[in-house]
Design a protein around this motif. Structure first.
Motif, PDB file in Angstrom:
ATOM      1  N   VAL A   1       4.178   7.220   2.260  1.00  0.00           N
ATOM      2  CA  VAL A   1       4.160   6.189   3.292  1.00  0.00           C
ATOM      3  C   VAL A   1       3.904   4.856   2.588  1.00  0.00           C
ATOM      4  CG1 VAL A   1       3.124   5.388   5.434  1.00  0.00           C
ATOM      5  CG2 VAL A   1       3.262   7.847   4.970  1.00  0.00           C
ATOM      6  N   LEU A   2       4.836   3.957   2.762  1.00  0.00           N
ATOM      7  CA  LEU A   2       4.778   2.640   2.144  1.00  0.00           C
ATOM      8  C   LEU A   2       4.495   1.613   3.228  1.00  0.00           C
ATOM      9  CD1 LEU A   2       5.341   0.762  -0.329  1.00  0.00           C
ATOM     10  CD2 LEU A   2       7.737   0.767   0.410  1.00  0.00           C
ATOM     11  N   ARG A   3       3.479   0.791   3.000  1.00  0.00           N
ATOM     12  CA  ARG A   3       3.155  -0.287   3.934  1.00  0.00           C
ATOM     13  C   ARG A   3       3.363  -1.609   3.212  1.00  0.00           C
ATOM     14  NH1 ARG A   3      -2.540  -1.986   6.691  1.00  0.00           N
ATOM     15  NH2 ARG A   3      -1.685  -2.768   8.638  1.00  0.00           N
TER      16      ARG A   3
ATOM     17  N   VAL B   1      -1.926   0.946  -9.708  1.00  0.00           N
ATOM     18  CA  VAL B   1      -2.905   1.983 -10.013  1.00  0.00           C
ATOM     19  C   VAL B   1      -3.083   2.941  -8.840  1.00  0.00           C
ATOM     20  CG1 VAL B   1      -4.200   0.518 -11.621  1.00  0.00           C
ATOM     21  CG2 VAL B   1      -4.854   0.575  -9.215  1.00  0.00           C
ATOM     22  N   GLN B   2      -3.658   4.097  -9.149  1.00  0.00           N
ATOM     23  CA  GLN B   2      -4.071   5.023  -8.104  1.00  0.00           C
ATOM     24  C   GLN B   2      -5.556   4.781  -7.851  1.00  0.00           C
ATOM     25  OE1 GLN B   2      -3.458   9.231  -8.808  1.00  0.00           O
ATOM     26  NE2 GLN B   2      -4.079   9.735  -6.737  1.00  0.00           N
ATOM     27  N   PHE B   3      -5.918   4.632  -6.585  1.00  0.00           N
ATOM     28  CA  PHE B   3      -7.303   4.423  -6.199  1.00  0.00           C
ATOM     29  C   PHE B   3      -7.930   5.751  -5.804  1.00  0.00           C
ATOM     30  CE2 PHE B   3      -5.126   0.432  -5.038  1.00  0.00           C
ATOM     31  CZ  PHE B   3      -5.872  -0.475  -5.777  1.00  0.00           C
TER      32      PHE B   3
ATOM     33  N   VAL C   1      -5.009  19.724   2.505  1.00  0.00           N
ATOM     34  CA  VAL C   1      -4.569  18.337   2.616  1.00  0.00           C
ATOM     35  C   VAL C   1      -4.778  17.648   1.273  1.00  0.00           C
ATOM     36  CG1 VAL C   1      -5.028  16.115   3.720  1.00  0.00           C
ATOM     37  CG2 VAL C   1      -5.087  18.207   5.078  1.00  0.00           C
ATOM     38  N   ASN C   2      -3.773  16.885   0.858  1.00  0.00           N
ATOM     39  CA  ASN C   2      -3.882  16.101  -0.370  1.00  0.00           C
ATOM     40  C   ASN C   2      -3.492  14.669  -0.031  1.00  0.00           C
ATOM     41  OD1 ASN C   2      -4.195  15.335  -2.997  1.00  0.00           O
ATOM     42  ND2 ASN C   2      -2.291  16.246  -3.706  1.00  0.00           N
ATOM     43  N   VAL C   3      -4.356  13.728  -0.394  1.00  0.00           N
ATOM     44  CA  VAL C   3      -4.141  12.317  -0.090  1.00  0.00           C
ATOM     45  C   VAL C   3      -4.264  11.511  -1.376  1.00  0.00           C
ATOM     46  CG1 VAL C   3      -5.057  10.325   1.161  1.00  0.00           C
ATOM     47  CG2 VAL C   3      -5.095  12.575   2.236  1.00  0.00           C
ATOM     48  N   GLY C   4      -3.294  10.672  -1.636  1.00  0.00           N
ATOM     49  CA  GLY C   4      -3.353   9.754  -2.777  1.00  0.00           C
ATOM     50  C   GLY C   4      -3.044   8.348  -2.304  1.00  0.00           C
ATOM     51  N   ARG C   5      -3.759   7.373  -2.811  1.00  0.00           N
ATOM     52  CA  ARG C   5      -3.537   5.978  -2.438  1.00  0.00           C
ATOM     53  C   ARG C   5      -3.244   5.174  -3.698  1.00  0.00           C
ATOM     54  NH1 ARG C   5      -7.619   1.607  -1.740  1.00  0.00           N
ATOM     55  NH2 ARG C   5      -6.443  -0.111  -0.878  1.00  0.00           N
ATOM     56  N   TYR C   6      -2.191   4.372  -3.649  1.00  0.00           N
ATOM     57  CA  TYR C   6      -1.756   3.553  -4.772  1.00  0.00           C
ATOM     58  C   TYR C   6      -1.600   2.110  -4.310  1.00  0.00           C
ATOM     59  CZ  TYR C   6      -0.407   8.137  -6.545  1.00  0.00           C
ATOM     60  OH  TYR C   6      -0.416   9.445  -6.945  1.00  0.00           O
ATOM     61  N   GLY C   7      -1.760   1.204  -5.231  1.00  0.00           N
ATOM     62  CA  GLY C   7      -1.567  -0.204  -4.925  1.00  0.00           C
ATOM     63  C   GLY C   7      -1.740  -1.028  -6.182  1.00  0.00           C
TER      64      GLY C   7
ATOM     65  N   GLU D   1       0.868  -1.180   0.000  1.00  0.00           N
ATOM     66  CA  GLU D   1       0.000   0.000   0.000  1.00  0.00           C
ATOM     67  C   GLU D   1       0.896   1.218   0.000  1.00  0.00           C
ATOM     68  OE1 GLU D   1      -3.728   0.952   2.555  1.00  0.00           O
ATOM     69  OE2 GLU D   1      -2.969  -1.002   3.222  1.00  0.00           O
ATOM     70  N   LEU D   2       0.580   2.167  -0.816  1.00  0.00           N
ATOM     71  CA  LEU D   2       1.391   3.368  -0.926  1.00  0.00           C
ATOM     72  C   LEU D   2       0.478   4.578  -0.793  1.00  0.00           C
ATOM     73  CD1 LEU D   2       4.314   4.217  -1.621  1.00  0.00           C
ATOM     74  CD2 LEU D   2       3.581   4.335  -3.979  1.00  0.00           C
ATOM     75  N   TRP D   3       0.831   5.481   0.091  1.00  0.00           N
ATOM     76  CA  TRP D   3       0.041   6.686   0.321  1.00  0.00           C
ATOM     77  C   TRP D   3       0.924   7.907   0.093  1.00  0.00           C
ATOM     78  CZ3 TRP D   3      -5.141   6.785   1.851  1.00  0.00           C
ATOM     79  CH2 TRP D   3      -5.708   5.533   2.105  1.00  0.00           C
ATOM     80  N   SER D   4       0.427   8.829  -0.678  1.00  0.00           N
ATOM     81  CA  SER D   4       1.085  10.114  -0.904  1.00  0.00           C
ATOM     82  C   SER D   4       0.304  11.138  -0.082  1.00  0.00           C
ATOM     83  CB  SER D   4       1.028  10.460  -2.390  1.00  0.00           C
ATOM     84  OG  SER D   4       1.502  11.763  -2.612  1.00  0.00           O
ATOM     85  N   LEU D   5       0.984  11.801   0.843  1.00  0.00           N
ATOM     86  CA  LEU D   5       0.327  12.728   1.760  1.00  0.00           C
ATOM     87  C   LEU D   5       0.993  14.096   1.711  1.00  0.00           C
ATOM     88  CD1 LEU D   5       0.245  10.438   4.941  1.00  0.00           C
ATOM     89  CD2 LEU D   5      -1.567  10.714   3.245  1.00  0.00           C
ATOM     90  N   SER D   6       0.193  15.136   1.724  1.00  0.00           N
ATOM     91  CA  SER D   6       0.742  16.477   1.909  1.00  0.00           C
ATOM     92  C   SER D   6      -0.230  17.282   2.755  1.00  0.00           C
ATOM     93  CB  SER D   6       1.014  17.169   0.578  1.00  0.00           C
ATOM     94  OG  SER D   6      -0.188  17.419  -0.107  1.00  0.00           O
ATOM     95  N   LYS D   7       0.354  18.124   3.588  1.00  0.00           N
ATOM     96  CA  LYS D   7      -0.421  18.980   4.485  1.00  0.00           C
ATOM     97  C   LYS D   7       0.252  20.337   4.512  1.00  0.00           C
ATOM     98  CE  LYS D   7      -1.651  19.386   9.368  1.00  0.00           C
ATOM     99  NZ  LYS D   7      -1.597  18.706  10.674  1.00  0.00           N
ATOM    100  N   HIS D   8      -0.551  21.367   4.331  1.00  0.00           N
ATOM    101  CA  HIS D   8      -0.038  22.736   4.346  1.00  0.00           C
ATOM    102  C   HIS D   8      -1.015  23.580   5.159  1.00  0.00           C
ATOM    103  CE1 HIS D   8       2.171  26.211   2.917  1.00  0.00           C
ATOM    104  NE2 HIS D   8       1.023  26.772   2.587  1.00  0.00           N
ATOM    105  N   VAL D   9      -0.501  24.291   6.142  1.00  0.00           N
ATOM    106  CA  VAL D   9      -1.326  25.142   7.000  1.00  0.00           C
ATOM    107  C   VAL D   9      -0.883  26.587   6.805  1.00  0.00           C
ATOM    108  CG1 VAL D   9      -2.038  25.632   9.379  1.00  0.00           C
ATOM    109  CG2 VAL D   9      -1.524  23.277   8.698  1.00  0.00           C
ATOM    110  N   THR D  10      -1.840  27.471   6.551  1.00  0.00           N
ATOM    111  CA  THR D  10      -1.533  28.898   6.421  1.00  0.00           C
ATOM    112  C   THR D  10      -2.339  29.694   7.439  1.00  0.00           C
ATOM    113  OG1 THR D  10      -3.252  29.243   4.755  1.00  0.00           O
ATOM    114  CG2 THR D  10      -1.055  28.698   3.957  1.00  0.00           C
TER     115      THR D  10
END
Length: 175
Positions: free
Chosen positions: A158-160, A121-123, A107-113, A88-97
């Protein structure tokens, strides 16, 4: 006295065979597994630019693996497929202003597997789909949750993965 004939150098091994074997073993400490893990991480950072495990490049007889487009086929041996499918692969980003209107959270979340076809593929996913184990990993790495307006910003992958015992491990890579 007979002359000593030096041993023939070992043939280079395909890195994807090493990734598969080391992944199944939980990436034990060795030169080969360190190289395999480094290649796996290179493929997925700063975002999943390549499938992390490319079994079609491993000539170990993985059970019909020959599709250069994705990562496997329906004829993949179950003993091999379980390691591929557990990635499982998750691409995470968080930006606070901060501004005159308060704090804004982006917040941006992407999940791949791997899909059942074996393609990487990206789910479809959103920040509401973040599993508990991932939220705990974000908390452990940043001291905050993904959706906290006062936590630090970050960009990470984040790789699981799962090893032969069924235990999961995670790898956090900031970029």
């Amino acid at each position: 006295m007979a002359a000593v004939v030096p041993a023939a150098p070992a043939a280079a091994y395909p890195i994807d065979c090493a990734i598969l074997l080391c992944l199944a073993g939980g990436f034990p400490a060795s030169v080969e597994c360190s190289a395999a893990k480094a290649e796996l991480l290179r493929r997925i950072t700063p975002w999943p630019i390549e499938p992390p495990l490319q079994l079609w490049r491993c000539p170990m007889g993985g059970g019909g693996v020959s599709l250069p487009s994705g990562g496997g086929s329906d004829s993949l041996a179950p003993e091999v497929a379980k390691y591929r499918d557990a990635i499982e692969l998750w691409s995470l980003s968080k930006h606070v202003t901060s501004g005159s209107g308060g704090r804004d959270l982006y917040v941006n979340v992407g999940r791949y597997g791997y899909a059942p076809s074996g393609d990487f593929v990206q789910f479809r996913t959103s920040e509401d789909d973040v599993p508990d184990w991932l939220d705990e990993e974000v908390r452990r790495q940043t001291g905050s949750t993904l959706m906290n307006h006062y936590g630090p910003g970050f960009r990470s992958i984040v790789l699981r993965m799962q090893d032969y015992t069924g235990a999961y491990s995670t790898e956090w890579v900031s970029y």
